[in-house]
Design a protein around this motif. Structure first.
Motif, short mmCIF file in Angstrom:
data_model
loop_
_atom_site.label_atom_id
_atom_site.label_comp_id
_atom_site.label_asym_id
_atom_site.label_seq_id
_atom_site.Cartn_x
_atom_site.Cartn_y
_atom_site.Cartn_z
N TRP A 79 -14.53 -24.51 -15.73
CA TRP A 79 -13.16 -24.28 -16.02
C TRP A 79 -12.28 -25.63 -15.76
O TRP A 79 -12.83 -26.26 -15.05
N ILE A 80 -10.96 -25.66 -16.21
CA ILE A 80 -10.13 -26.58 -16.02
C ILE A 80 -8.96 -26.10 -15.62
O ILE A 80 -8.50 -24.96 -15.96
N ALA A 81 -8.11 -26.55 -14.69
CA ALA A 81 -6.84 -26.04 -14.27
C ALA A 81 -5.77 -27.37 -13.73
O ALA A 81 -6.37 -28.28 -13.43
N CYS A 82 -4.54 -26.85 -14.15
CA CYS A 82 -3.56 -27.87 -13.69
C CYS A 82 -2.71 -27.19 -12.62
O CYS A 82 -2.30 -26.23 -13.02
N ASN A 97 -0.09 -26.62 -3.91
CA ASN A 97 -1.15 -25.35 -3.80
C ASN A 97 -2.04 -25.44 -4.96
O ASN A 97 -2.06 -24.77 -5.92
N PRO A 98 -3.25 -26.39 -4.83
CA PRO A 98 -3.97 -26.51 -5.68
C PRO A 98 -5.18 -25.53 -5.94
O PRO A 98 -6.35 -26.05 -5.65
N THR A 99 -4.83 -24.36 -5.95
CA THR A 99 -5.87 -23.35 -6.34
C THR A 99 -5.75 -22.94 -7.83
O THR A 99 -4.68 -22.62 -8.23
N PRO A 100 -6.69 -22.40 -8.55
CA PRO A 100 -6.82 -21.96 -9.78
C PRO A 100 -5.96 -20.62 -9.93
O PRO A 100 -5.44 -20.44 -11.02
N ARG A 101 -5.78 -19.76 -8.90
CA ARG A 101 -5.11 -18.55 -8.98
C ARG A 101 -3.53 -18.54 -9.35
O ARG A 101 -2.90 -17.85 -10.06
N ASP A 102 -3.15 -19.92 -8.84
CA ASP A 102 -1.68 -20.19 -9.11
C ASP A 102 -1.56 -21.31 -9.82
O ASP A 102 -0.53 -21.97 -9.97
N ALA A 103 -2.37 -21.62 -10.74
CA ALA A 103 -2.52 -22.96 -11.51
C ALA A 103 -1.25 -22.65 -12.47
O ALA A 103 -0.56 -21.85 -13.14
N VAL A 104 -0.63 -23.81 -13.07
CA VAL A 104 0.17 -23.95 -14.24
C VAL A 104 -0.24 -23.67 -15.48
O VAL A 104 0.16 -22.78 -16.19
N TRP A 105 -1.53 -23.86 -15.67
CA TRP A 105 -2.43 -23.69 -16.77
C TRP A 105 -3.93 -23.77 -16.39
O TRP A 105 -4.13 -24.46 -15.62
N SER A 106 -4.60 -22.89 -17.19
CA SER A 106 -6.04 -23.03 -16.85
C SER A 106 -6.67 -22.48 -18.15
O SER A 106 -6.05 -21.96 -18.84
N LEU A 139 -1.94 -31.46 -10.33
CA LEU A 139 -3.51 -31.89 -10.00
C LEU A 139 -4.22 -31.41 -11.19
O LEU A 139 -4.04 -30.08 -11.56
N LEU A 140 -5.09 -32.32 -11.78
CA LEU A 140 -6.02 -31.92 -12.76
C LEU A 140 -7.32 -31.44 -12.03
O LEU A 140 -7.82 -32.29 -11.15
N ILE A 141 -7.92 -30.15 -11.96
CA ILE A 141 -9.33 -29.87 -11.09
C ILE A 141 -9.99 -29.24 -12.63
O ILE A 141 -9.81 -28.40 -12.98
N ALA A 142 -11.25 -29.87 -12.64
CA ALA A 142 -12.39 -29.57 -13.18
C ALA A 142 -13.48 -29.19 -12.73
O ALA A 142 -13.86 -30.06 -11.70
N GLN A 143 -14.14 -27.90 -12.68
CA GLN A 143 -15.58 -27.79 -12.43
C GLN A 143 -16.51 -27.21 -13.30
O GLN A 143 -16.16 -26.32 -14.20
N ILE A 144 -17.85 -27.77 -13.55
CA ILE A 144 -18.71 -27.23 -14.37
C ILE A 144 -20.00 -27.12 -13.78
O ILE A 144 -20.41 -27.66 -12.79
N ASN A 145 -20.92 -26.42 -14.48
CA ASN A 145 -22.24 -26.06 -14.08
C ASN A 145 -23.00 -26.86 -15.21
O ASN A 145 -22.80 -26.71 -16.23
N ARG A 146 -24.14 -27.75 -14.74
CA ARG A 146 -25.03 -28.25 -15.82
C ARG A 146 -25.71 -27.36 -16.56
O ARG A 146 -25.99 -27.54 -17.78
#
Length: 306
Positions: A118-121, A126-135, A105-112
């Motif tokens: 940040w963006i994480a794969c 287990n789609p949590t940034p802490r355990d990301a393949v990369w971020s 999963l690609l997950i991106a979160q932004i503040n305007r």
């Protein structure tokens, strides 16, 4: 042709998605969401009354999991009806896409304001940034969801206001899905924040912008491959590519569904359905069926026959 209509549903069907096995159809409205199973003689197998205004949904290839982006990233296990919610940063805007193999999963979160995020794969399991393949961090606002294209790549569209030019700047950034490394960065035409769609071969990316459909070449985002305008004054409301890549389906704020030939970008066929103003469109992965949702809560499903 059949018409699906869940009892009591009067909402606007803004998103449709066929399951990979072509046996189910997910429909999301401003009143909730439903999963119709057993196509073409479908019944609403799952109803999600609290899930409204879903912008993007994805099935994993075996059709067991459905992933949605309502408030939090949610993974629905359709085999037992359970759900896993992943609350990220609630004050940030969230975007996601699923890799073609259904494992990442690609997950991106932004503040305007200020633009950051940040963006994480991550693994689907287990789609949590802490355990990301990369971020990695983002320093610009994103205009569209991260979108997977051919060749283990994905695209982001960054946007910002350039005071010296007195205009907005839109930059398409192509990155490696495996590492997140930036591969290409180029300015290109503006498209709206409706999640873009990509041809199965990954050659074209299309999005909505005002009254037009903007089609871009994935290999060169600096100029549009085509700009499609309606033959009436109605705005386009939704688009989807046929699995063959030969057609782009588009709904308008009227009763019509148009198929554009992707070699000429001319209208090849028009369907008219008397179920309300059309708001969404989808094709089954085998290319046999099409579905269109209306502002009356009804969904029409028909044999494409093209």
């Amino acid at each position: 042709m059949i018409v699906l209509h869940r009892k009591g549903e009067r909402g606007r069907i803004d998103l449709l998605l066929f399951a990979p096995d072509c046996q189910s159809l997910f429909a999301s409205s401003n009143n909730g969401a439903s999963l119709w199973s057993g196509l073409p003689n479908a019944v609403p197998r799952h109803v999600f009354p609290n899930y409204r205004y879903i912008r993007r949904a994805r099935f994993i290839p075996d059709s067991r999991y459905l992933i949605t982006d309502y408030n939090a990233l949610t993974i629905h296990d359709l085999s037992d009806g359970t759900e896993r919610h992943f609350e990220l940063w609630s004050h940030y805007l969230s975007y996601f896409d699923l890799a073609p193999d259904g494992r990442l999963l690609l997950i991106a979160q932004i503040n305007r304001d200020p633009p950051s995020g940040w963006i994480a794969c991550c693994s689907v399991d287990n789609p949590t940034p802490r355990d990301a393949v990369w971020s990695g961090e983002l320093s610009r606002s994103l205009r569209i969801s991260p979108t997977c294209v051919a060749g283990n790549r994905f695209v982001l569209m960054e946007s910002w206001w350039e005071q010296s030019l007195m205009r907005g700047v839109f930059r398409y950034v192509t990155r490696s899905l495996k590492t997140g490394e930036e591969l290409v960065s180029v300015e290109g035409p503006e498209i709206g924040d409706f999640p873009p769609v990509v041809t199965p071969d990954g050659r074209f990316l299309a999005g909505l912008q005002n009254a037009c459909v903007i089609v871009l070449s994935v290999e060169d985002f600096s100029k549009s491959a085509a700009t499609l305008r309606n033959d009436n004054r109605k705005y386009f409301t939704n688009i989807a590519f046929h699995p063959s890549g030969r057609y782009l389906g588009a709904t308008s704020n009227d009763a019509t569904v148009k198929l554009f030939d992707t070699t000429t970008w001319e209208v090849a066929r028009t369907f008219t359905w008397d179920i309300g103003r059309m708001r969404s469109i989808a094709f089954s992965p085998d290319g046999v069926l099409a579905a269109a949702g209306s502002d009356t809560g009804k969904v029409v499903v028909w044999d494409v026959d093209i």
